[in-house]
Scaffold this active site. Sequence first.
Site, PDB file in Angstrom:
ATOM      1  N   ARG A   1      -3.964  -4.798   7.716  1.00 42.09           N
ATOM      2  CA  ARG A   1      -5.037  -3.875   8.117  1.00 42.09           C
ATOM      3  C   ARG A   1      -6.207  -4.647   8.721  1.00 42.09           C
ATOM      4  NH1 ARG A   1      -7.133  -1.030   3.359  1.00 42.09           N
ATOM      5  NH2 ARG A   1      -5.949  -2.436   2.020  1.00 42.09           N
TER       6      ARG A   1
ATOM      7  N   TYR B   1       6.370  -8.472   8.570  1.00 40.57           N
ATOM      8  CA  TYR B   1       6.065  -7.046   8.691  1.00 40.57           C
ATOM      9  C   TYR B   1       6.301  -6.559  10.109  1.00 40.57           C
ATOM     10  CZ  TYR B   1       3.363  -7.740   4.356  1.00 40.57           C
ATOM     11  OH  TYR B   1       2.969  -8.050   3.081  1.00 40.57           O
TER      12      TYR B   1
ATOM     13  N   ASP C   1       0.839  -1.197   0.000  1.00 37.45           N
ATOM     14  CA  ASP C   1       0.000   0.000   0.000  1.00 37.45           C
ATOM     15  C   ASP C   1       0.876   1.249   0.000  1.00 37.45           C
ATOM     16  OD1 ASP C   1      -2.325  -1.478   0.052  1.00 37.45           O
ATOM     17  OD2 ASP C   1      -2.571  -1.358   2.232  1.00 37.45           O
TER      18      ASP C   1
ATOM     19  N   ASP D   1      -6.981   1.753   8.200  1.00 34.01           N
ATOM     20  CA  ASP D   1      -5.665   2.332   8.446  1.00 34.01           C
ATOM     21  C   ASP D   1      -5.803   3.824   8.749  1.00 34.01           C
ATOM     22  OD1 ASP D   1      -6.053   3.592   6.006  1.00 34.01           O
ATOM     23  OD2 ASP D   1      -4.595   2.387   4.916  1.00 34.01           O
TER      24      ASP D   1
END
Length: 308
Positions: A171, A66, A38, A80
Site C-alpha cells: 500500500r 505479490y 490484509d 487502498d
Amino acid sequence: MDGIFNIDKAVGMTSHDVVARVRRLTRQRRVGHAGTLDPAASGVLPVCLGKATRVAEYLSASGKCYRAVVVFGVVTDTYDAEGEALRSAPVHLTREQIAKALPEFLGHQMQLPPLYSAIKLAGQPLYKLARAGIEAERQARPIDIYRLDIVDWQLPALTLEVECSKGTYIRSLAYDLGERLGCGAHLGGLVRLRSGPFTLDESLTLEELAQALEDGSWVNYLYAADEALLDRLAVIVGPAAEKRVLLGQELQFAGSSTLQALEEGPLLLDASLLRAYSTDGRFLGILCWQASTHTWRPQKVLNSTPVD
C-alpha cells in the site's frame, strides 16, 4: 498434526479468521499463521500447526512476491480501495513514464508505513489511533524491493509483480509511486503469489482443506516444519551431539572443513542459523551461531524425544 498448510486466503477474511477456521477444521489447539495478509488481499498464507508453530517466525521473515493493482488518480486515507478518498487528479501517464520511475523503488530503502496499519505505537496499533482521529508519528522502516515488473497497464490501473522483503507495505509502495508520478495512487487489489517457499499454484483454499480432511488426503498437503528453513544449511549430528541439542546445550563441530569455514564466517555465508538433524533423519531443531564462543546454540528444539 505437526506441519504447515499452504492456504489460499480469500478476500474479506483476516489472517486470524483463517487460523480460527483451520483450528476448528483440524481440531488442533496450536495453530498460527506466518505473515499477515490484509482482509482486502488474497493469496498465500502459510498456517502452522503443532510443533511447526515454532518456525512461523522464520516463514514470516522470508521473502514475498505479490501481484498488485495500483490505481492512479485517487489517494485514500488507508492507501487502498477500502479507504476514503482524500484527493484526486487527472491521469495522463504512459507505460514508458511508469517504467522509467520504477527503478527508483528498487533496492534497500526506508519505507514509511501507512497510518492504517497493525504496527504498534505505545502498545496501540496505528489503525486504532487513526480511527480515533489521532495522527501518530510513524517511523520509517528498512525494507528491500528486489523486483518490480509491469504485468499490465490499462489507464488508470497498473498491474505489478513485486518481489520484496518482509515488512514491505505494498500500500505504501502504491502511494509513493503515485506521489512520484504526480497524480496520486492507491492499492486497488493485492494477491500474494509466494511466501518463502510456498506458492499460490500449490496452495489450498479452506474449502479444499475441509474436503481433504474429510477424505483423509490432508497428509498430501501438510508440509514438514523444516520446509520453512530449506534455504538454510543443515548438519547431521551423532547421538551425543543430538542429546546436547535436545538439552539446549551449545555445540562445537570439530574435524569438518565445511563447518570450520562456517565458524570462521557464518554471516558472510548467510549461515547464522543451521538446521539440525539426527542420523535417522529426524528434524531436531534450529541452531544459532554464537560468535563470542564460536559455538552453535539450540535456538528452537522441535523433536524433544531422543532415540536410545
